[in-house]
Write a protein that holds these residues in place. Structure first.
Motif, PDB file in Angstrom:
ATOM      1  N   GLU A  79       0.825  -1.209   0.000  1.00 52.33           N
ATOM      2  CA  GLU A  79       0.000   0.000   0.000  1.00 52.33           C
ATOM      3  C   GLU A  79       0.856   1.255   0.000  1.00 52.33           C
ATOM      4  OE1 GLU A  79      -3.230  -2.743   0.948  1.00 52.33           O
ATOM      5  OE2 GLU A  79      -1.079  -2.683   1.269  1.00 52.33           O
ATOM      6  N   ARG A  87      -6.355   1.986  -8.019  1.00 53.86           N
ATOM      7  CA  ARG A  87      -6.835   0.700  -7.502  1.00 53.86           C
ATOM      8  C   ARG A  87      -8.252   0.832  -6.960  1.00 53.86           C
ATOM      9  NH1 ARG A  87      -3.563  -1.281  -3.220  1.00 53.86           N
ATOM     10  NH2 ARG A  87      -2.010   0.300  -3.661  1.00 53.86           N
ATOM     11  N   ALA A  88      -8.533   1.980  -6.301  1.00 52.86           N
ATOM     12  CA  ALA A  88      -9.885   2.188  -5.772  1.00 52.86           C
ATOM     13  C   ALA A  88     -10.882   2.235  -6.930  1.00 52.86           C
ATOM     14  CB  ALA A  88      -9.932   3.486  -4.972  1.00 52.86           C
ATOM     15  N   TYR A  89     -10.534   2.938  -8.001  1.00 55.41           N
ATOM     16  CA  TYR A  89     -11.435   3.062  -9.149  1.00 55.41           C
ATOM     17  C   TYR A  89     -11.603   1.709  -9.825  1.00 55.41           C
ATOM     18  CZ  TYR A  89     -13.667   5.218 -13.225  1.00 55.41           C
ATOM     19  OH  TYR A  89     -14.565   5.578 -14.215  1.00 55.41           O
ATOM     20  N   VAL A  90     -10.463   1.047 -10.017  1.00 51.64           N
ATOM     21  CA  VAL A  90     -10.486  -0.249 -10.698  1.00 51.64           C
ATOM     22  C   VAL A  90     -11.289  -1.259  -9.881  1.00 51.64           C
ATOM     23  CG1 VAL A  90      -8.950  -2.210 -11.208  1.00 51.64           C
ATOM     24  CG2 VAL A  90      -8.392   0.068 -12.060  1.00 51.64           C
ATOM     25  N   SER A  91     -11.143  -1.186  -8.573  1.00 52.80           N
ATOM     26  CA  SER A  91     -11.893  -2.103  -7.712  1.00 52.80           C
ATOM     27  C   SER A  91     -13.396  -1.828  -7.829  1.00 52.80           C
ATOM     28  CB  SER A  91     -11.412  -1.935  -6.268  1.00 52.80           C
ATOM     29  OG  SER A  91     -12.381  -2.383  -5.379  1.00 52.80           O
ATOM     30  N   GLU A  94     -14.557  -3.184 -11.153  1.00 49.96           N
ATOM     31  CA  GLU A  94     -14.672  -4.653 -11.138  1.00 49.96           C
ATOM     32  C   GLU A  94     -15.934  -5.094 -10.418  1.00 49.96           C
ATOM     33  OE1 GLU A  94     -10.061  -6.236 -11.165  1.00 49.96           O
ATOM     34  OE2 GLU A  94     -11.054  -5.857  -9.259  1.00 49.96           O
ATOM     35  N   ARG A  95     -16.188  -4.471  -9.260  1.00 49.48           N
ATOM     36  CA  ARG A  95     -17.357  -4.872  -8.470  1.00 49.48           C
ATOM     37  C   ARG A  95     -18.647  -4.460  -9.159  1.00 49.48           C
ATOM     38  NH1 ARG A  95     -16.945  -2.054  -3.628  1.00 49.48           N
ATOM     39  NH2 ARG A  95     -15.243  -0.834  -4.504  1.00 49.48           N
ATOM     40  N   ALA A 126     -10.107  -4.316 -15.863  1.00 50.38           N
ATOM     41  CA  ALA A 126     -11.090  -4.459 -14.782  1.00 50.38           C
ATOM     42  C   ALA A 126     -12.470  -4.833 -15.321  1.00 50.38           C
ATOM     43  CB  ALA A 126     -11.174  -3.160 -13.991  1.00 50.38           C
TER      44      ALA A 126
END
Ligand SMILES: Cc1cc2nc3c(=O)[nH]c(=O)nc-3n(C[C@H](O)[C@H](O)[C@H](O)COP(=O)(O)O)c2cc1C
Length: 336
Positions: A79, A87-91, A94-95, A126
């Protein structure tokens, strides 16, 4: 009744698309939009500057942490080393893709050449069904030429097209000397879609406090006239899909964009104003209108009021202008 629509080579269940806005900042928000019936969701934009600011802040925190909490820091070295923003956006992407059964489109506002391509690729990985390039560029430097501004758009598109295989749409501003030619050049450069138009935040002035007032204002239906005019002109003249954005408040606004020639109609302000469930109201109103007018499919009505592709666009616009002035002289002002 068949509302299905092709956009960017994707098949959508209907032509209503939730455009980028804070409503898609959470998976729950995306789910509410899909549950209300939209054909696709464009996620809010990932802004490269925000990521860079966040990365700088995190690096500072990590450094402070290294001195003060060396032991604790060893528990999360990754981190501390990587940029968490993408990563927050990509996560979320993905979700969101996993949570809904409609295409989810990533939206990117880059700054550097590397930023545009790296984040576009991350969005594709993603699961983004497509990528919308939010080219929000107001040339504040008064020495920048119009041709340079245009080239900037073309360069961004070319770079991203090289980096990804999913379709790429360009959301552009209406402020070009020749918006039609810009659209044609983007089309030739491989844009899979043109999103007309980006809405610039125009700061206001408070006359009492003599201060600049910035902030986002929601749109009104009168603002749809400019994008609708361009959609009607570009229909049949570009290969790229045409997405309309700005000023959709009622189902009549959706229909007006479709008969002008839009492949899809996007909405943000109305959903922010009335809640995501307003999408169902827009779709119901559209179906009711189609039934009443005897249209079985959206394809049957799309572009029926577009400027014919073989017509002289200049002459068409001039005739409209002269006709409008003649009406104005006879005091027949239309509604706003
Ligand atoms: C609060 C707010 C946030 C927005 N955020 C984004 C964004 O992140 N990326 C983007 O491309 N457009 C963004 N937009 C623009 C909308 O996607 C849309 O193009 C514009 O508001 C015009 O459509 P409308 O009249 O339906 O609101 C935003 C608009 C609003 C009102």
């Amino acid at each position: 009744m068949d509302l299905s629509t092709e956009y960017l080579g994707l098949t959508l269940r209907n032509p209503l698309v939730a455009s980028a806005s804070p409503l898609s900042q959470t998976v729950d928000g995306v789910r509410r939009l899909a549950d209300a019936g939209v054909g696709a969701v464009v996620l809010y934009s990932l802004f490269e500057e925000q990521l860079r600011q966040q990365a700088a802040l995190d690096a500072e925190l990590a450094e402070a942490g290294a001195e003060q909490f060396a032991e604790a820091l060893s528990y999360f070295p990754d981190e501390a080393e990587e940029e968490p923003g993408p990563r927050a956006y990509v996560s979320l992407l993905e979700r969101a893709v996993a949570a809904v059964d409609v295409p989810v489109i990533g939206s990117l506002n880059g700054v550097t050449p590397g930023g545009w391509t790296d984040y576009a690729r991350a969005m594709q990985d993603a699961g983004a069904a497509a990528i919308e390039l939010n080219i929000y560029y107001l040339p504040g430097d008064t020495h920048v030429s119009g041709r340079d501004v245009e080239q900037r758009h073309l360069d961004v598109l070319a770079r991203v097209k090289d980096a990804v295989t999913v379709p790429v749409a360009v959301k552009l501003a209406p402020y070009f000397s020749s918006t039609g030619e810009m659209a044609l050049r983007l089309d030739e450069a491989g844009a899979d879609g043109l999103v007309l138009f980006n809405r610039f935040l125009q700061p206001d002035i408070d006359a009492e406090t003599l201060t600049m007032v910035s902030g986002v204002s929601l749109s009104s239906p009168a603002e749809a006239r400019l994008p609708r005019t361009w959609i009607a002109l570009l229909r049949g003249r570009v290969r790229a899909s045409l997405a309309a954005t700005t000023g959709v408040e009622t189902s009549a606004d959706v229909i007006k964009y479709l008969v002008a020639g839009a492949d899809v109609v996007m909405t943000a302000s109305a959903l922010l104003r009335h809640g995501p469930e307003h999408a169902a109201v827009l779709l119901d109103g559209m179906s009711e209108w189609m039934q009443r007018k005897g249209y079985a499919t959206v394809d049957d009505l799309r572009g029926i009021l577009a400027v014919p592709a073989d017509a002289d666009g200049d002459a068409h616009e001039r005739a409209g202008y002269v006709g409008a002035l003649r009406n104005a002289n006879s005091s027949a002002y239309g509604p706003a």
